[in-house]
Design a protein around this motif. Structure first.
Motif, short mmCIF file in Angstrom:
data_model
loop_
_atom_site.label_atom_id
_atom_site.label_comp_id
_atom_site.label_asym_id
_atom_site.label_seq_id
_atom_site.Cartn_x
_atom_site.Cartn_y
_atom_site.Cartn_z
N ILE A 60 -1.15 -10.17 6.64
CA ILE A 60 -0.12 -10.27 5.89
C ILE A 60 0.19 -9.04 5.09
O ILE A 60 -0.74 -8.17 4.74
CB ILE A 60 -0.56 -11.32 4.67
CG1 ILE A 60 -0.60 -12.74 5.10
CG2 ILE A 60 0.71 -11.41 3.57
CD1 ILE A 60 0.69 -13.64 5.56
N VAL A 61 1.47 -8.48 5.23
CA VAL A 61 1.93 -7.48 4.27
C VAL A 61 3.08 -7.75 3.72
O VAL A 61 3.75 -8.54 4.05
CB VAL A 61 2.33 -6.26 5.23
CG1 VAL A 61 0.94 -5.71 6.04
CG2 VAL A 61 3.21 -6.73 6.60
N ALA A 119 4.96 -4.84 10.89
CA ALA A 119 4.42 -6.10 11.76
C ALA A 119 4.73 -5.95 13.27
O ALA A 119 4.13 -6.16 14.27
CB ALA A 119 5.13 -7.36 11.08
N GLU A 120 6.02 -5.27 13.38
CA GLU A 120 6.42 -5.18 14.88
C GLU A 120 5.64 -3.94 15.39
O GLU A 120 5.15 -3.98 16.57
CB GLU A 120 7.85 -4.56 14.87
CG GLU A 120 9.06 -5.75 14.41
CD GLU A 120 10.52 -5.28 14.16
OE1 GLU A 120 10.60 -4.19 14.15
OE2 GLU A 120 11.13 -6.22 13.93
N GLU A 121 5.18 -2.90 14.54
CA GLU A 121 4.38 -2.04 15.43
C GLU A 121 3.15 -2.30 15.66
O GLU A 121 2.49 -2.32 16.98
CB GLU A 121 4.25 -0.86 14.17
CG GLU A 121 3.41 0.21 14.63
CD GLU A 121 3.25 1.29 13.52
OE1 GLU A 121 2.33 1.60 12.87
OE2 GLU A 121 4.46 1.93 13.17
N VAL A 122 2.32 -3.29 14.73
CA VAL A 122 1.08 -4.19 14.93
C VAL A 122 1.43 -4.83 16.38
O VAL A 122 0.21 -4.73 17.19
CB VAL A 122 0.79 -4.88 13.94
CG1 VAL A 122 -0.52 -5.59 14.33
CG2 VAL A 122 0.26 -4.05 12.57
N LEU A 169 0.92 -1.39 0.12
CA LEU A 169 0.02 0.04 0.08
C LEU A 169 0.78 1.39 -0.08
O LEU A 169 2.06 1.17 0.39
CB LEU A 169 -1.18 0.15 1.13
CG LEU A 169 -2.18 -1.14 0.98
CD1 LEU A 169 -2.83 -1.02 2.13
CD2 LEU A 169 -2.96 -0.90 0.02
N ALA A 170 0.26 2.27 -0.51
CA ALA A 170 0.87 3.65 -0.66
C ALA A 170 1.61 4.10 0.69
O ALA A 170 1.21 3.67 1.84
CB ALA A 170 -0.11 4.71 -0.87
N GLY A 227 3.20 3.25 7.07
CA GLY A 227 4.14 3.52 5.83
C GLY A 227 5.49 3.05 5.68
O GLY A 227 6.44 3.50 5.38
N LYS A 228 5.49 1.86 6.30
CA LYS A 228 6.89 1.32 7.03
C LYS A 228 7.19 -0.06 6.09
O LYS A 228 6.16 -0.43 5.34
CB LYS A 228 7.11 0.93 8.37
CG LYS A 228 6.54 2.08 9.33
CD LYS A 228 6.60 1.74 10.71
CE LYS A 228 6.25 2.95 11.72
NZ LYS A 228 7.36 3.96 11.68
N SER A 229 8.23 -0.67 6.34
CA SER A 229 8.42 -1.87 5.71
C SER A 229 7.49 -2.86 6.20
O SER A 229 7.04 -2.76 7.29
CB SER A 229 9.83 -2.30 5.80
OG SER A 229 10.15 -2.78 7.03
N PRO A 230 7.32 -4.14 5.59
CA PRO A 230 6.38 -4.99 6.14
C PRO A 230 6.87 -5.45 7.48
O PRO A 230 6.18 -5.57 8.47
CB PRO A 230 6.63 -6.21 5.13
CG PRO A 230 6.88 -5.71 3.84
CD PRO A 230 7.77 -4.37 4.17
#
Length: 204
Positions: free
Chosen positions: A108-109, A92-95, A14-15, A85-88
């Protein structure tokens, strides 16, 4: 399900200005279309404004499923509040840091420009939130953990691999893909059901 390294049609996640994701079959939704600004393509949840599957022109893809469970948190944050707006891996770590605020989800990102795909889930309850890199292969995501051996998961993987075997690197006709993957009426034996909800519901 996606053999993501070779099936490039799912071009992107995503953007850089962010994304939101959510999923519930009973919520009002809009069909897949380009969002405002023309950078993100996906369906749209008309309640929270998010999506369950979307991709961007910049090479990013994200999709989410709810985890099937009897008891949910009524005060949980909407899964449509998951932005990035980060890398996958960074996302994921943020989530994972806030995963306990949400009802059960599988996310899944992926960033196809860097061949990176990450899976994150906040279930089972009481366990550390799991983050794992997804290696190039055929994977199936349902309403349980990635690649859980549910009957519908095994059927989907079998039928998908049949299509890949038949067409190889060629384009799979959409009508045939829908018929084989989305209209499979083979039901599981009762002994193979997850037995999370009522038997009548799971047999549907």
């Amino acid at each position: 399900m996606e053999d993501w390294k070779t099936r490039g049609e799912l071009d992107s996640w995503l953007a850089n200005d962010g994304f939101v994701v959510d999923f519930c079959v009973f919520r009002p939704t809009k069909p897949a279309a380009w969002w405002e600004g023309g950078e993100i393509l996906g369906g749209r949840d008309e309640v929270a404004g998010g999506t369950w599957l979307a991709c961007s022109r910049g090479g990013r893809l994200a999709f989410i499923t709810n985890v099937l469970e009897l008891h949910t948190l009524p005060e949980a944050k909407s899964r449509g509040d998951l932005p990035s707006g980060k890398s996958p891996r960074e996302f994921a770590e943020e989530v994972a840091r806030e995963g306990h605020y949400y009802n059960g989800f599988n996310l899944i990102v992926a960033d196809l420009s860097s061949n990176a795909m990450v899976y994150v889930s906040n279930r089972p309850k009481g366990e550390p939130i799991s983050i794992q890199d997804v290696p190039p292969c055929t994977h199936v995501l349902s309403n349980a953990k990635l690649n859980s051996p549910w009957h519908k998961v095994q059927r989907l993987e079998l039928n998908f691999n049949d299509l890949i075997g038949e067409y190889g690197e060629g384009e799979i006709p959409v009508n045939e893909m829908v018929e084989k993957l989305m209209r499979d009426r083979v039901k599981a034996e009762e002994s193979k059901l997850p037995r999370i909800c009522s038997l009548d519901w799971e047999l549907v």
